[in-house]
Scaffold this active site. Structure first.
Site, short mmCIF file in Angstrom:
data_model
loop_
_atom_site.label_atom_id
_atom_site.label_comp_id
_atom_site.label_asym_id
_atom_site.label_seq_id
_atom_site.Cartn_x
_atom_site.Cartn_y
_atom_site.Cartn_z
N THR A 1 0.82 -1.22 0.00
CA THR A 1 0.00 0.00 0.00
C THR A 1 0.85 1.26 0.00
OG1 THR A 1 -1.86 -1.09 1.04
CG2 THR A 1 -1.72 1.27 1.38
N SER B 1 1.69 -7.35 -0.98
CA SER B 1 2.41 -8.41 -0.24
C SER B 1 1.64 -9.71 -0.14
CB SER B 1 2.84 -7.92 1.13
OG SER B 1 1.76 -7.89 2.03
N THR C 1 1.81 -4.49 4.21
CA THR C 1 1.65 -4.84 5.63
C THR C 1 0.99 -6.20 5.85
OG1 THR C 1 -0.48 -3.71 5.81
CG2 THR C 1 1.48 -2.40 6.30
N ASP C 2 0.30 -6.71 4.82
CA ASP C 2 -0.47 -7.96 5.03
C ASP C 2 0.42 -9.14 5.42
OD1 ASP C 2 -2.77 -6.60 4.50
OD2 ASP C 2 -3.13 -7.50 2.54
N1 ASP Z 1 -2.53 -4.99 0.58
C1 ASP Z 1 -1.43 -4.35 1.14
C2 ASP Z 1 -0.22 -5.27 1.11
O1 ASP Z 1 0.01 -6.03 2.02
C3 ASP Z 1 -1.73 -3.87 2.51
C4 ASP Z 1 -0.72 -2.89 2.97
O2 ASP Z 1 0.38 -2.79 2.44
O3 ASP Z 1 -1.03 -2.17 3.94
O4 ASP Z 1 0.52 -5.23 0.17
#
Ligand code: ASP
Length: 363
Positions: A50, A94, A127-128
């Site tokens: 993200t 991710s 973050t995932d």
């Molecule tokens: N969908 C995103 C990821 O993990 C979520 C994030 O980065 O906050 O790539």
């Protein structure tokens, strides 16, 4: 259309990952910005997430949009903290990360850290799966220099994106002598977490990464690291030539063990069974685990419970005490997705020695 998008993303990721040498660890480095000889050098390795996404005006969905250089350029005052070099490793959400891509990332980060001028590395990542990816690097990096994982919960087109401040804090942390001997950390929203203990706890809030009972390692405040804790332990394991296949199966009320048998018959080299409570499964699940063991597939028990560890307490069929006696490994306090990565790296080292394998989960 969606499939096409995913495969294009995967392709571009792989292209970046193999760029420069045909090896899954090689990455493409950008030119360093104007450097100040009085400042430390920090390498930012970008992988996507993200933090590097923007809303597509047509669909409204967030999609990969920013390069590593764009991310760094968007941080006011970064040039006063460090000379920043950028390495673009990939640009993927991710959820598309794999242990093989993290193995390549380990090589790319270790390569950057080999340069004696480089103080440490900041990895930008979705973050995932950050709690997993950061732990994989914590286990496999050769260097002891600081490595900080950073991401964002709000994309770059949000009215108040959290990415730039998170990057500034991460680079500042790498440059600080207060931040020594922490291994790999996950630092978002000012809180510093050990990669081993961190979990994502909230799907959309900026205060999502927490370390549960272990507590934060520290806090970033007004450009300084406030150190709260030392990290507890660190295991280091070499990257094997090929990572074994390890699957995760959950236990639940009335589970019949069929998914464990399916995983074994489909070629799993190891299994994580996420049990209930202090590490207990029902009789059907226990029999399925015995089936796995009879085929030479090591099984590690974890728990679905957020705090505490798996313990040899209950002596009835499928209880933790009985499982330990049967040679089933109790996975300590690691969540299933981290126990899986540890087992993937430990299987090639243990070479069939179950006691040695169990030892990695006791540390
Ligand atoms: N969908 C995103 C990821 O993990 C979520 C994030 O980065 O906050 O790539």
């Amino acid at each position: 259309m969606k499939i096409l998008k995913v495969s294009l993303i995967t392709l571009s990721c792989l292209l970046l990952a193999v760029g420069g040498g045909g090896d899954l660890g090689a990455a493409e480095a950008s030119k360093p910005a104007v450097s100040d000889p009085d400042l430390p050098t920090v390498v930012v390795v970008s992988t996507g997430g993200t933090i590097a996404e923007k809303r597509d005006p047509k669909t409204g969905g967030a999609v990969p949009a920013l390069s590593g250089a764009d991310l760094v350029d968007a941080v006011p005052g970064l040039g006063k903290v460090a000379n920043v070099k950028v390495v673009s490793y990939s640009n993927i959400d991710s959820s598309h990360m794999t242990p093989e891509l993290w193995a390549g990332l380990t090589k790319a980060v270790d390569k950057a850290l080999e340069d004696p001028k480089v103080k440490g590395v900041v990895v930008t990542h979705g973050t995932d799966t950050m709690a997993e990816g950061s732990y994989f690097l914590d286990l496999t990096l050769k260097s002891d220099k600081p490595v900080v994982f950073v991401g964002a919960m709000r994309d770059a087109s949000d009215p108040s994106p959290d990415g730039p401040a998170n990057i500034l804090n991460a680079v500042t942390q790498v440059c600080s002598d207060e931040a020594k001997d922490w291994g790999v950390t996950v630092t978002l929203n000012q809180y510093i977490n050990s990669a081993r203990d961190v979990r994502k706890t909230q799907t959309s809030n900026v205060q999502t990464f927490m370390s549960g009972e272990k507590g934060y390692l520290g806090y970033m405040s007004l450009g300084k690291v406030r150190r709260f804790n030392d990290r507890l332990r660190r295991i280091r394991l070499p990257l094997p030539k090929k990572l074994p296949k390890v699957d995760v199966v959950s236990d639940y009320a009335g589970s019949d063990g069929s998914l464990v048998r399916y995983a074994v018959d489909s070629g799993a080299d190891g299994l994580i069974v996420e049990a209930v409570g202090a590490g207990n499964v029902n009789a059907n699940m226990f029999k399925a685990i015995e089936y796995a063991m009879s085929k030479g597939v090591p099984v590690v028990i974890t728990t679905r419970v957020y705090y505490g560890r798996v313990l040899p307490v209950y002596g009835d069929m499928g209880g933790g005490e009985m499982m330990k006696k049967a040679g089933i490994i109790l996975g300590g306090d690691l969540p299933s997705y981290k126990a899986r990565l540890l087992l993937m790296l430990a299987i090639p080292e243990a070479r069939g020695d179950i006691e040695k394998l169990a030892g990695y989960f006791e540390k």
